[in-house]
Design a protein around this motif. Structure first.
Motif, PDB file in Angstrom:
ATOM      1  N   GLY A   1       0.965  -1.295  -0.110  1.00  0.00           N
ATOM      2  CA  GLY A   1       0.038   0.189  -0.001  1.00  0.00           C
ATOM      3  C   GLY A   1       0.953   1.348   0.244  1.00  0.00           C
ATOM      4  N   TYR A   2       2.218   1.184   0.129  1.00  0.00           N
ATOM      5  CA  TYR A   2       2.952   2.219   0.334  1.00  0.00           C
ATOM      6  C   TYR A   2       3.261   2.122  -1.079  1.00  0.00           C
ATOM      7  CZ  TYR A   2       2.779   2.081   5.642  1.00  0.00           C
ATOM      8  OH  TYR A   2       2.540   2.307   7.083  1.00  0.00           O
ATOM      9  N   MET A   3       3.643   1.320  -1.231  1.00  0.00           N
ATOM     10  CA  MET A   3       3.746   1.916  -2.805  1.00  0.00           C
ATOM     11  C   MET A   3       2.739   2.900  -3.617  1.00  0.00           C
ATOM     12  SD  MET A   3       7.207   0.779  -3.223  1.00  0.00           S
ATOM     13  CE  MET A   3       7.484   0.445  -4.542  1.00  0.00           C
ATOM     14  N   ALA A   4       1.765   2.234  -3.429  1.00  0.00           N
ATOM     15  CA  ALA A   4       0.581   2.674  -4.632  1.00  0.00           C
ATOM     16  C   ALA A   4       0.392   4.347  -4.018  1.00  0.00           C
ATOM     17  CB  ALA A   4      -0.769   2.569  -3.569  1.00  0.00           C
ATOM     18  N   LEU A   5       0.332   5.102  -2.137  1.00  0.00           N
ATOM     19  CA  LEU A   5       0.225   6.282  -1.784  1.00  0.00           C
ATOM     20  C   LEU A   5       1.804   7.208  -2.641  1.00  0.00           C
ATOM     21  CD1 LEU A   5       2.317   7.024   0.894  1.00  0.00           C
ATOM     22  CD2 LEU A   5       0.665   5.135   2.037  1.00  0.00           C
ATOM     23  N   ALA A   6       2.764   6.705  -2.601  1.00  0.00           N
ATOM     24  CA  ALA A   6       3.872   7.196  -2.305  1.00  0.00           C
ATOM     25  C   ALA A   6       4.405   7.566  -3.843  1.00  0.00           C
ATOM     26  CB  ALA A   6       4.929   6.951  -1.249  1.00  0.00           C
ATOM     27  N   ASP A   7       4.835   9.311  -4.202  1.00  0.00           N
ATOM     28  CA  ASP A   7       5.560   9.242  -5.359  1.00  0.00           C
ATOM     29  C   ASP A   7       6.968   8.696  -5.073  1.00  0.00           C
ATOM     30  OD1 ASP A   7       3.476  10.554  -6.588  1.00  0.00           O
ATOM     31  OD2 ASP A   7       3.347  11.968  -5.486  1.00  0.00           O
ATOM     32  N   MET A   8       7.706   9.116  -4.529  1.00  0.00           N
ATOM     33  CA  MET A   8       9.018   7.850  -4.196  1.00  0.00           C
ATOM     34  C   MET A   8       9.121   7.568  -2.495  1.00  0.00           C
ATOM     35  SD  MET A   8      10.710  11.508  -5.711  1.00  0.00           S
ATOM     36  CE  MET A   8      12.600  11.219  -5.891  1.00  0.00           C
ATOM     37  N   ILE A   9       9.646   6.923  -3.005  1.00  0.00           N
ATOM     38  CA  ILE A   9      10.046   5.919  -1.202  1.00  0.00           C
ATOM     39  C   ILE A   9      11.481   5.676  -1.247  1.00  0.00           C
ATOM     40  CG2 ILE A   9       9.771   3.838   0.125  1.00  0.00           C
ATOM     41  CD1 ILE A   9       7.478   3.552  -1.425  1.00  0.00           C
ATOM     42  N   LEU A  10      12.567   6.877   0.046  1.00  0.00           N
ATOM     43  CA  LEU A  10      13.651   6.492   0.213  1.00  0.00           C
ATOM     44  C   LEU A  10      13.596   5.205   0.675  1.00  0.00           C
ATOM     45  CD1 LEU A  10      15.965   9.372   2.113  1.00  0.00           C
ATOM     46  CD2 LEU A  10      16.339   6.729   2.175  1.00  0.00           C
ATOM     47  N   ALA A  11      14.133   4.240   0.057  1.00  0.00           N
ATOM     48  CA  ALA A  11      13.958   2.917   0.526  1.00  0.00           C
ATOM     49  C   ALA A  11      15.853   2.069   1.231  1.00  0.00           C
ATOM     50  CB  ALA A  11      13.956   1.623  -0.900  1.00  0.00           C
ATOM     51  N   PHE A  12      16.334   2.941   0.926  1.00  0.00           N
ATOM     52  CA  PHE A  12      17.530   2.900   1.982  1.00  0.00           C
ATOM     53  C   PHE A  12      18.298   3.860   2.199  1.00  0.00           C
ATOM     54  CE2 PHE A  12      22.081   2.207   2.102  1.00  0.00           C
ATOM     55  CZ  PHE A  12      22.468   1.247   3.176  1.00  0.00           C
ATOM     56  N   GLU A  13      18.953   3.788   3.669  1.00  0.00           N
ATOM     57  CA  GLU A  13      19.111   4.472   4.363  1.00  0.00           C
ATOM     58  C   GLU A  13      20.504   4.365   5.280  1.00  0.00           C
ATOM     59  OE1 GLU A  13      18.263   8.781   6.882  1.00  0.00           O
ATOM     60  OE2 GLU A  13      17.102   7.447   6.277  1.00  0.00           O
ATOM     61  N   GLY A  14      21.816   4.294   4.591  1.00  0.00           N
ATOM     62  CA  GLY A  14      23.101   3.644   5.564  1.00  0.00           C
ATOM     63  C   GLY A  14      24.553   4.248   4.842  1.00  0.00           C
ATOM     64  N   SER A  15      25.053   2.702   5.768  1.00  0.00           N
ATOM     65  CA  SER A  15      26.727   3.528   4.984  1.00  0.00           C
ATOM     66  C   SER A  15      26.639   3.159   3.921  1.00  0.00           C
ATOM     67  CB  SER A  15      27.288   2.716   5.942  1.00  0.00           C
ATOM     68  OG  SER A  15      27.503   1.460   6.362  1.00  0.00           O
ATOM     69  N   PHE A  16      28.155   3.392   3.391  1.00  0.00           N
ATOM     70  CA  PHE A  16      28.315   2.486   1.869  1.00  0.00           C
ATOM     71  C   PHE A  16      28.462   1.158   2.310  1.00  0.00           C
ATOM     72  CE2 PHE A  16      32.049   1.054  -0.368  1.00  0.00           C
ATOM     73  CZ  PHE A  16      31.622   1.075  -2.051  1.00  0.00           C
ATOM     74  N   GLU A  17      29.147   0.226   3.301  1.00  0.00           N
ATOM     75  CA  GLU A  17      29.395  -0.619   4.127  1.00  0.00           C
ATOM     76  C   GLU A  17      28.036  -1.814   4.074  1.00  0.00           C
ATOM     77  OE1 GLU A  17      31.637  -3.565   7.110  1.00  0.00           O
ATOM     78  OE2 GLU A  17      31.382  -1.422   7.604  1.00  0.00           O
ATOM     79  N   SER A  18      26.968  -1.033   4.666  1.00  0.00           N
ATOM     80  CA  SER A  18      26.159  -1.801   4.491  1.00  0.00           C
ATOM     81  C   SER A  18      25.158  -2.154   2.935  1.00  0.00           C
ATOM     82  CB  SER A  18      24.390  -1.382   5.473  1.00  0.00           C
ATOM     83  OG  SER A  18      24.907  -0.103   5.488  1.00  0.00           O
ATOM     84  N   TYR A  19      25.322  -0.984   2.489  1.00  0.00           N
ATOM     85  CA  TYR A  19      24.280  -0.903   1.403  1.00  0.00           C
ATOM     86  C   TYR A  19      25.228  -2.187   0.288  1.00  0.00           C
ATOM     87  CZ  TYR A  19      23.007   2.138  -3.077  1.00  0.00           C
ATOM     88  OH  TYR A  19      22.444   2.165  -4.540  1.00  0.00           O
ATOM     89  N   THR A  20      26.542  -2.119   0.214  1.00  0.00           N
ATOM     90  CA  THR A  20      27.277  -3.122  -0.941  1.00  0.00           C
ATOM     91  C   THR A  20      26.360  -4.737  -0.407  1.00  0.00           C
ATOM     92  OG1 THR A  20      29.027  -3.460   0.850  1.00  0.00           O
ATOM     93  CG2 THR A  20      29.525  -2.538  -0.691  1.00  0.00           C
ATOM     94  N   LYS A  21      25.605  -4.891   0.818  1.00  0.00           N
ATOM     95  CA  LYS A  21      25.162  -6.166   1.255  1.00  0.00           C
ATOM     96  C   LYS A  21      23.372  -6.294   0.900  1.00  0.00           C
ATOM     97  CE  LYS A  21      29.416  -6.345   4.251  1.00  0.00           C
ATOM     98  NZ  LYS A  21      29.938  -6.707   5.837  1.00  0.00           N
ATOM     99  N   ILE A  22      23.218  -4.921   1.197  1.00  0.00           N
ATOM    100  CA  ILE A  22      22.116  -5.667   0.718  1.00  0.00           C
ATOM    101  C   ILE A  22      21.151  -5.964   0.323  1.00  0.00           C
ATOM    102  CG2 ILE A  22      21.183  -3.493   2.647  1.00  0.00           C
ATOM    103  CD1 ILE A  22      20.251  -2.299  -0.496  1.00  0.00           C
ATOM    104  N   LYS A  23      20.370  -7.146   0.415  1.00  0.00           N
ATOM    105  CA  LYS A  23      19.275  -7.760  -0.723  1.00  0.00           C
ATOM    106  C   LYS A  23      18.240  -6.775  -1.082  1.00  0.00           C
ATOM    107  CE  LYS A  23      21.178 -12.161   1.093  1.00  0.00           C
ATOM    108  NZ  LYS A  23      20.219 -13.509   1.082  1.00  0.00           N
ATOM    109  N   VAL A  24      17.892  -6.608  -2.656  1.00  0.00           N
ATOM    110  CA  VAL A  24      16.933  -6.147  -2.604  1.00  0.00           C
ATOM    111  C   VAL A  24      15.560  -6.595  -2.866  1.00  0.00           C
ATOM    112  CG1 VAL A  24      15.640  -4.781  -4.135  1.00  0.00           C
ATOM    113  CG2 VAL A  24      17.797  -3.325  -3.735  1.00  0.00           C
ATOM    114  N   PRO A  25      14.440  -6.597  -2.433  1.00  0.00           N
ATOM    115  CA  PRO A  25      13.564  -7.801  -3.066  1.00  0.00           C
ATOM    116  C   PRO A  25      13.003  -7.385  -4.437  1.00  0.00           C
ATOM    117  CG  PRO A  25      12.505  -6.299  -1.570  1.00  0.00           C
ATOM    118  CD  PRO A  25      13.967  -5.347  -1.623  1.00  0.00           C
ATOM    119  N   LEU A  26      12.918  -8.804  -5.447  1.00  0.00           N
ATOM    120  CA  LEU A  26      12.536  -8.808  -7.068  1.00  0.00           C
ATOM    121  C   LEU A  26      11.944  -7.766  -7.087  1.00  0.00           C
ATOM    122  CD1 LEU A  26      13.454 -12.831  -7.091  1.00  0.00           C
ATOM    123  CD2 LEU A  26      14.702 -10.391  -7.927  1.00  0.00           C
ATOM    124  N   TRP A  27      10.666  -7.827  -6.240  1.00  0.00           N
ATOM    125  CA  TRP A  27       9.630  -6.680  -7.242  1.00  0.00           C
ATOM    126  C   TRP A  27       9.930  -5.248  -7.625  1.00  0.00           C
ATOM    127  CZ3 TRP A  27       8.567  -3.297  -3.977  1.00  0.00           C
ATOM    128  CH2 TRP A  27       9.099  -2.654  -2.600  1.00  0.00           C
TER     129      TRP A  27
END
Length: 301
Positions: free
Chosen positions: A220-246
């Motif tokens: 439902g959040y995907m429908a109500l928002a025009d933009m979603i800040l889906a990641f906020e963190g350090s570069f180290e954690s950014y290289t390890k995140i798993k992004v949902p296929l959807w």
């Protein structure tokens, strides 16, 4: 290419039989072979051709061709333009939580796609003429301005949030709002839907950006928002995140990534990761989290 095989002058006018007799007489222990005599130059030619073919195959292998004739564009990063350009599908999104002045001038000069303004953890108690002027300058440069509003993960009073939406619209003529501290759970979805509906009723062209800092659990959040800040963190954690296929079912303009502690040498790689993860908008900074929103990256110095 044909090779002209001519008979030496000393052999001209001599029949093959005479030649054989002469050779046999001179070398009685060896039987002269006409067939071998004819095959020798042919064998030499074949050998030369094989050497040429092998040489050509070595020279024109795909690796040597790509290394010698690679005309693909190379990304060049400089301190003045590294944050301002769109690279690999990412565009600059700047949280500018500082007062108008030199830092805002640098932001406007870099021409990002979006800037989040934050006069006083929200619009403030009254309109600030310096912000009014700076916002207008940024919008004249083609930059969209979003107004910061903290929501306390759905615990902030709805009327206070909608009042802040009204103030940004009337005081600063913003292009939309940026809701911070957003929950991604189904229980708070109605709360954020109410704020989003009010925002669009107030100004049909207003954008609604939300910051859960992660990928929402409820679609439902995907429908109500025009933009979603889906990641906020350090570069180290950014290289390890798993992004949902959807996420790839949505346009990349739906997603924003904010990454801090990104050294300049890792900036290009960070942009590639954002593009691969279907995030068109991003903000990369070499600063730590507590300074990431109140100062600018050294890339712009």
């Amino acid at each position: 290419m044909k090779r002209n095989l001519s008979v030496p002058k000393v052999l001209q006018g001599t029949s093959i039989q005479n030649l054989c007799d002469r050779e046999t007489a001179s070398f009685p222990s060896k039987q002269f072979s006409v067939k071998k005599w004819i095959q020798f130059p042919v064998t030499a030619v074949v050998g030369i051709l094989l050497i040429l073919v092998a040489t050509l195959l070595f020279v024109f292998t795909p690796s040597s061709i790509s290394s010698s004739f690679d005309s693909s564009p190379k990304e060049t990063i400089t301190s003045s333009d590294s944050m301002s350009s769109s690279v690999n599908g990412s565009s600059l999104f700047v949280p500018a939580y500082f007062y108008p002045g030199p830092l805002w001038d640098k932001v406007i000069h870099s021409k990002p796609a979006f800037v989040v303004m934050n006069p006083d953890n929200g619009p403030g108690a009254s309109p600030d003429p310096n912000f009014v002027k700076t916002v207008a300058q940024a919008q004249e440069a083609g930059i969209k301005i979003l107004g910061y509003i903290a929501t306390g993960y759905g615990l902030e009073n709805t009327s206070k949030v909608t009042e802040a939406v009204f103030q940004y619209n009337s005081w600063y003529k913003t292009d939309g709002i940026f809701l911070d501290q957003v929950s991604s759970k189904a229980e708070q979805l109605e709360y954020y839907q109410t704020v989003a509906d009010y925002t669009r009723r107030s100004n049909s062209s207003s954008l609604v950006a939300i910051n859960p800092g992660t990928y929402p659990e409820d679609m439902g959040y995907m429908a109500l928002a025009d933009m979603i800040l889906a990641f906020e963190g350090s570069f180290e954690s950014y290289t390890k995140i798993k992004v949902p296929l959807w996420t790839h079912n949505f346009n990349s303009s739906k997603f924003v990534h904010v990454v801090y502690e990104v050294e300049e040498i890792a900036l290009a790689h960070s942009k590639v990761l954002a593009a691969e993860r279907n995030a068109k908008y991003a903000f990369f900074t070499d600063l730590k989290r507590h300074d990431a929103y109140t100062l600018l990256p050294s890339y712009l110095n």
